[in-house]
Design a protein around this motif. Structure first.
Motif, mmCIF file in Angstrom:
data_model
loop_
_atom_site.group_PDB
_atom_site.id
_atom_site.type_symbol
_atom_site.label_atom_id
_atom_site.label_comp_id
_atom_site.label_asym_id
_atom_site.label_seq_id
_atom_site.Cartn_x
_atom_site.Cartn_y
_atom_site.Cartn_z
ATOM 1 N N CYS A 65 0.839 -1.195 0.000
ATOM 2 C CA CYS A 65 0.000 0.000 0.000
ATOM 3 C C CYS A 65 0.869 1.236 0.000
ATOM 4 O O CYS A 65 1.871 1.303 0.712
ATOM 5 N N CYS A 69 -2.051 5.191 6.501
ATOM 6 C CA CYS A 69 -3.115 5.414 7.495
ATOM 7 C C CYS A 69 -2.633 4.928 8.866
ATOM 8 O O CYS A 69 -2.102 3.813 8.973
ATOM 9 N N CYS A 72 -3.684 1.321 10.321
ATOM 10 C CA CYS A 72 -3.730 0.130 9.486
ATOM 11 C C CYS A 72 -2.432 -0.679 9.504
ATOM 12 O O CYS A 72 -1.347 -0.132 9.266
ATOM 13 N N ILE A 74 -1.209 -2.702 7.388
ATOM 14 C CA ILE A 74 -0.449 -2.849 6.136
ATOM 15 C C ILE A 74 -0.035 -1.493 5.548
ATOM 16 O O ILE A 74 0.320 -1.405 4.376
ATOM 17 N N ARG A 75 -0.076 -0.455 6.365
ATOM 18 C CA ARG A 75 0.380 0.877 5.943
ATOM 19 C C ARG A 75 1.825 0.784 5.432
ATOM 20 O O ARG A 75 2.603 -0.062 5.906
ATOM 21 N N GLY A 111 -4.407 -3.164 -0.541
ATOM 22 C CA GLY A 111 -3.861 -1.833 -0.322
ATOM 23 C C GLY A 111 -3.858 -1.084 -1.649
ATOM 24 O O GLY A 111 -4.174 -1.655 -2.693
HETATM 25 FE FE1 FES Z 1 -3.497 1.238 2.750
HETATM 26 FE FE2 FES Z 1 -4.385 0.327 4.995
HETATM 27 S S1 FES Z 1 -2.996 2.005 4.710
HETATM 28 S S2 FES Z 1 -4.783 -0.460 3.055
#
Ligand code: FES
Ligand code: SAM
Length: 350
Positions: A65, A69, A72, A74-75, A111
Motif C-alpha cells: 500500500c 493510514c 492500518c 499494512i500501511r 492496499g
Molecule cells: Fe493502505 Fe491500509 S494504509 S490499506
C-alpha cells in the motif's frame, strides 16, 4: 416504555435520528433495553431479506500500500509487514474454488498498490466476469480517479467498497497523514455512485478520537450519500502502527450501531465483519441478530492469509476456504438464519 425504548420506536418510525437520540441509544442501557433495539433492527432486516444472510468471498490480493493510514497494519510505514501480491492466475483460482463452494460475489480487496495498474485491474475483472458471468465483482482498492473507476465498471465491476472512515474533517486528519483528505474520499464515493456502482461506505467503531459528534456526522453523511452497503467493525489496534497503544473499539457499541443503521437504512447490505468476529468469538452471530445480513469469509490462499493483518489477532488466518464456509453456514443456521444462494444485490439493483 422508558426513554431508550421510546427512542428506538421514534427512530424506527421516523427513519431519522437526532444527536440526542444517538447519544441515548449509544449510552447507558440495560440488557432488556438493548435487546429491544436489536429486536427492532432484526424485524426490519427480516421483513426485507427474509432471514437470508449473503456471503461474499473476500480475496485479499495485495498487502502493498502506498498510503500510511495510522490505524492500518499494512500501511507503507510498517516495515515489519511481509508483503505479497497474488497473480491474475492465483486470483482466478480463488474465484474458481469460491464459485464451486457456492459464492456468487467476489470481493477483491487490497492496499493501494501501483503494481495493479488500471489496465491490469480491468483485465482481472474481465477474466473473472468471463469465467463466472453469474457472479458479482466487488472492488475495494481505495481512492482512484473517476476515469479509473469508470474503466473498472466498464470491465464488469458491480460494486465498490470504500469506507469513508470518518465524516469529520478534524477526526479524519487525526487518522490519516496530510497527503490524504476527507474531501477526496467523499468525492470518490460520489463518483462511484454516479458511475452506477453499488457503493459501500463505512467506519471503524471506536477509532481513536471518535466521539458521538463524529458518529452523528457519519450518519448524516451516509444519509446524504445513500450507500447500498455500510461496512462497520470495531477498531482493533495493530502492534506495528502509531495506534498500537490505543484502546480497541467496543463490541457493544458496534452492535448497537449496526442496529441503529438497520433502523435508518432498512434495505442496506450490512456485514457482520471479521473484526467483529475477532473482538468477540460470537461477534458475527451477534451482529446478524442486531440487523446485519452479510458475512465476508476469506477466499485468499492460506499461504498469504497471515500476511493481510490490518489489526492484531485476526481470525480465520489458518483455515481453508471450504472450512470457513462450513463453519459460517453452521453459525448462521444455529441462530435461525440461512445462507442465500443468490448474488445478494441491493434490493434497488435486483
Ligand atoms: Fe493502505 Fe491500509 S494504509 S490499506
Ligand atoms: N485500501 C482499501 C481502502 O482504503 O479502502 C481497502 C483496504 S483497507 C485495509 C480496508 C478497511 O480496513 C479500511 O477501510 C479500514 O476501515 C479497515 N481497517 C484498517 N485498519 C483497521 C484496524 N486497525 N482495525 C479495524 N479495521 C481496520
Amino acid at each position: 416504555m422508558n426513554e431508550f425504548t421510546k427512542t428506538v420506536d421514534a427512530v424506527r418510525q421516523g427513519r431519522n435520528i437526532t444527536k440526542e437520540q444517538l447519544a441515548c441509544l449509544l449510552g447507558q442501557a440495560g440488557s432488556e433495553e438493548e435487546e429491544y433495539l436489536f429486536t427492532a433492527a432484526r424485524e426490519i432486516a427480516d421483513a426485507v431479506f427474509h432471514k437470508q444472510v449473503f456471503l461474499r468471498g473476500l480475496i485479499e490480493f495485495t498487502n502493498y500500500c502506498k498510503n500510511d493510514c495510522y490505524y492500518c497494519g499494512i500501511r507503507c510505514g510498517n516495515r515489519a509487514a511481509e508483503r505479497y501480491r497474488l497473480s491474475e492466475d492465483e486470483i482466478l483460482s480463488c474465484c474458481d474454488s469460491g464459485a464451486a463452494l457456492g459464492f456468487r460475489t467476489f470481493v477483491l480487496q487490497g492496499g493501494e498498490d501501483p503494481y495493479y495498474t488500471d489496465e491490469r485491474m480491468s483485465a482481472i475483472v474481465r477474466s473473472i466476469k468471463d469465467r463466472h458471468p453469474d457472479c458479482a465483482v466487488t472492488l475495494s482498492i481505495g481512492e482512484k480517479s473517476h476515469e479509473s473507476y469508470q474503466m473498472f465498471h466498464d470491465a464488469g465491476a458491480d460494486r465498490y467498497l470504500l469506507r469513508h472512515e470518518t465524516a469529520d474533517e478534524e477526526h479524519y486528519a487525526k487518522l490519516h497523514p496530510k497527503s490524504m483528505s476527507l474531501a477526496h474520499r467523499k468525492q470518490c464515493l460520489y463518483d462511484l455512485k454516479e458511475i452506477g456502482y453499488q457503493v459501500g461506505c463505512g467506519i471503524m467503531v471506536g477509532s481513536p478520537y471518535q466521539t458521538i459528534d463524529t458518529i452523528y456526522e457519519d450518519i448524516a453523511f451516509m444519509q446524504e450519500l445513500g450507500p447500498h452497503m455500510i461496512g462497520i467493525g470495531p477498531f482493533l489496534a495493530h502492534k506495528d502502527t502509531p495506534f498500537r497503544d490505543e484502546q480497541n473499539g467496543s463490541v457493544q457499541t458496534t452492535l448497537r450501531l449496526l442496529a441503529i443503521l438497520r433502523l435508518l437504512f432498512p434495505k442496506v447490505l450490512l456485514p457482520a465483519t471479521t473484526a467483529l468476529g475477532t473482538a468477540d468469538a460470537l461477534g458475527r452471530e451477534k451482529g446478524i441478530l442486531a440487523g446485519a445480513n452479510v458475512l465476508m469469509p476469506n477466499l485468499s490462499p492460506v499461504s498469504v492469509r497471515g500476511k493481510y493483518l490490518l489489526y492484531d489477532g485476526k481470525i480465520c488466518t489458518g483455515e481453508e476456504a471450504a472450512e470457513c464456509v462450513v463453519c459460517l453456514r453452521n453459525r448462521v443456521e444455529r441462530i435461525g438464519y440461512r445462507v442465500a444462494e443468490s448474488r445478494g444485490d441491493h434490493p434497488d439493483f435486483a
